[in-house]
Design an enzyme around this catalytic site. Structure first.
Site, PDB file in Angstrom:
ATOM      1  N   GLU A  83     -17.975  29.317  -6.622  1.00 20.20           N
ATOM      2  CA  GLU A  83     -18.303  29.416  -8.048  1.00 20.20           C
ATOM      3  C   GLU A  83     -17.483  30.499  -8.741  1.00 20.20           C
ATOM      4  O   GLU A  83     -17.512  31.672  -8.345  1.00 20.20           O
ATOM      5  CB  GLU A  83     -19.796  29.704  -8.230  1.00 20.20           C
ATOM      6  N   LYS A 261     -31.763  32.314  -8.973  1.00 20.86           N
ATOM      7  CA  LYS A 261     -30.516  31.693  -8.534  1.00 20.86           C
ATOM      8  C   LYS A 261     -29.363  32.657  -8.755  1.00 20.86           C
ATOM      9  O   LYS A 261     -28.439  32.740  -7.939  1.00 20.86           O
ATOM     10  CB  LYS A 261     -30.293  30.387  -9.288  1.00 20.86           C
ATOM     11  N   ASP A 277     -27.056  33.291   8.289  1.00 22.01           N
ATOM     12  CA  ASP A 277     -27.735  32.031   7.968  1.00 22.01           C
ATOM     13  C   ASP A 277     -28.181  32.033   6.506  1.00 22.01           C
ATOM     14  O   ASP A 277     -29.210  32.622   6.164  1.00 22.01           O
ATOM     15  CB  ASP A 277     -28.930  31.861   8.908  1.00 22.01           C
ATOM     16  N   HIS A 376     -18.073  32.905 -18.443  1.00 24.56           N
ATOM     17  CA  HIS A 376     -17.627  31.880 -17.506  1.00 24.56           C
ATOM     18  C   HIS A 376     -16.379  31.153 -17.994  1.00 24.56           C
ATOM     19  O   HIS A 376     -15.624  30.600 -17.189  1.00 24.56           O
ATOM     20  CB  HIS A 376     -18.735  30.824 -17.326  1.00 24.56           C
TER      21      HIS A 376
END
Length: 424
Positions: A83, A261, A277, A376
């Protein structure tokens, strides 16, 4: 050269020069980070020993977040993510936090838990007590399965027993609480649970069924705290809006899901880079985000301190390790750990938590000020320009036009690229 996380002009260097600059800033021999070069990283031979039916290797971009100071130490942070803006977004709050001393962290002991589910107990309350009476016997049996762990100071610390009502009856569930030291611990606690299961079922007066770790690692917590200087943020109004944005995430589960998130953007990138993990960490984090009232909420908190600055805090389970798993066999993961300079799993967990807090702060600040898209936009535009076939020399012009037109889309990029080439 003293270790530093401040590297001026890193983004302007070619990739190979960046690798060299990062190694020098970390005080490492460049050979130790040679695995960051795809030609020297994971090969199919090694991959074939890691998972089944290997047919190839999926590459993920690996970046380095700069500016981090954690408990007074300069830290360069490897981050593996696809991302755009994640690495830059972590680095910027870290720079702001430096003004007030960087990040402070702490942790509980590295305790992982395994559950033994016992079915068919006619007297569940008495069965629970019988298991607690047999605590020492069960601990001795479990610890006998991993003498090396015990030798290093780990092993079962305690046993707890819960009654879990279900539509199929009431289960007696024994929890082994195991200090796993510098391991993630799944293999160790699973082995112990399987070893004690039959005896636990016998003592409780039922039959042992499931025996496996829980990823709700709420006894293995890491915490990070940082003060973000109000002057560096743009003043009191920005501080107040950041606090409002954070309070919204605390109150509303729809907002909290996206808020968390953002935390995991940073955390998962470092977990992946170090060969740990990601699924276990993510499962533990999101289960921890359910409050005592049974409502999903934000993992972090942002408040205004007495001096008008923003204080950010984050606490969550962080079951990561330096022993076993991909961390020991993946050459890129080994190089990432070397770059971090950590010696224990606790140090690694605390740095990861600090990165999660920085990542979260970047998103909350952007939302409370300019909006998320502006930050972004230019990075996403670079991806779009490359996707439509722009060369390295053409990318800057295409990106500038996409951002100016506020149309960061492939169809518009194709049009812009065609016009650029027509003009020669």
């Amino acid at each position: 050269m003293a270790r530093t996380s401040r590297i001026q002009g890193l983004r302007d260097l070619p990739v190979e020069a960046r690798r060299k600059a990062v190694a020098e800033a970390a005080g490492l021999d460049p050979a130790l980070v040679a695995a960051f070069d795809p030609a020297h990283g994971l090969d199919t031979g090694a991959a074939d020993h890691m998972i089944e039916n290997v047919v190839g290797i999926l590459g993920v971009p690996l970046g380095v977040a700069t500016n981090f100071v954690v408990n007074g130490a300069e830290v360069l942070v490897p981050m593996a993510t696809e991302e755009a803006s994640v690495v830059a977004a972590a680095s910027n709050p870290a720079k702001i936090a430096r003004v007030r001393g960087g990040f402070r962290t702490s942790s509980t002991a590295p305790i992982m838990q395994a559950q033994v589910q016992i079915v068919g107990v006619r007297d569940p309350e008495a069965g629970r007590v019988r298991l607690l009476e047999a605590r020492d016997e069960l601990i001795e049996l479990a610890n006998a399965q991993d003498e090396k762990l015990v030798e290093f100071g780990g092993g079962v610390r305690d046993i707890s027993v819960r009654l879990v009502p279900s539509r199929a009856g009431t289960y007696v569930v024994a929890h082994l609480q195991v200090d796993v030291r510098d391991a993630m611990g799944a293999n160790a606690v699973n082995t112990m649970a399987e070893a004690v299961a039959a005896r636990a079922g016998e003592i409780a007066g039922g039959r042992a069924l499931l025996r496996i770790l829980t990823n709700k690692a709420d006894l293995r917590l890491s915490r990070a705290r940082a003060v973000f200087d109000a002057g560096s943020l743009g003043g009191p109004a920005v501080v107040d809006d950041i606090v409002h944005a954070a309070a919204f995430a605390e109150a509303d589960p729809y907002r909290a899901a996206t808020h968390n998130k953002g935390i995991m953007n940073g955390i998962s990138a470092v977990v992946l880079a170090t060969g740990n993990d990601t699924r276990a960490v993510e499962a533990g984090a999101h289960s921890h985000a359910v409050s005592a009232q049974g409502r999903y909420t934000s993992l972090s908190r942002f408040e205004k301190d007495a001096d008008g600055n923003v204080v950010g805090t984050l606490e969550l389970p962080m079951p990561v390790g330096l022993v076993g798993g991909a961390t020991r066999v993946h050459p890129v993961a080994q190089a990432a750990v070397a770059l971090l300079g950590v010696r224990t799993a606790t140090e690694l967990a605390e740095i990861i938590t600090a990165v999660g807090l920085a990542q979260n702060f970047a998103a909350v600040r952007a939302l409370a000020t300019e909006g998320i898209q502006r930050g972004h936009m230019s990075l996403h535009a670079r991806n779009i320009a490359t996707t439509v076939g722009a060369t390295a020399a053409e990318v800057p012009a295409v990106v500038a036009r996409l951002v100016a037109d506020r149309k960061v889309r492939a169809d518009h990029a194709e049009k812009v690229l065609a016009e650029l080439r027509a003009r020669g």
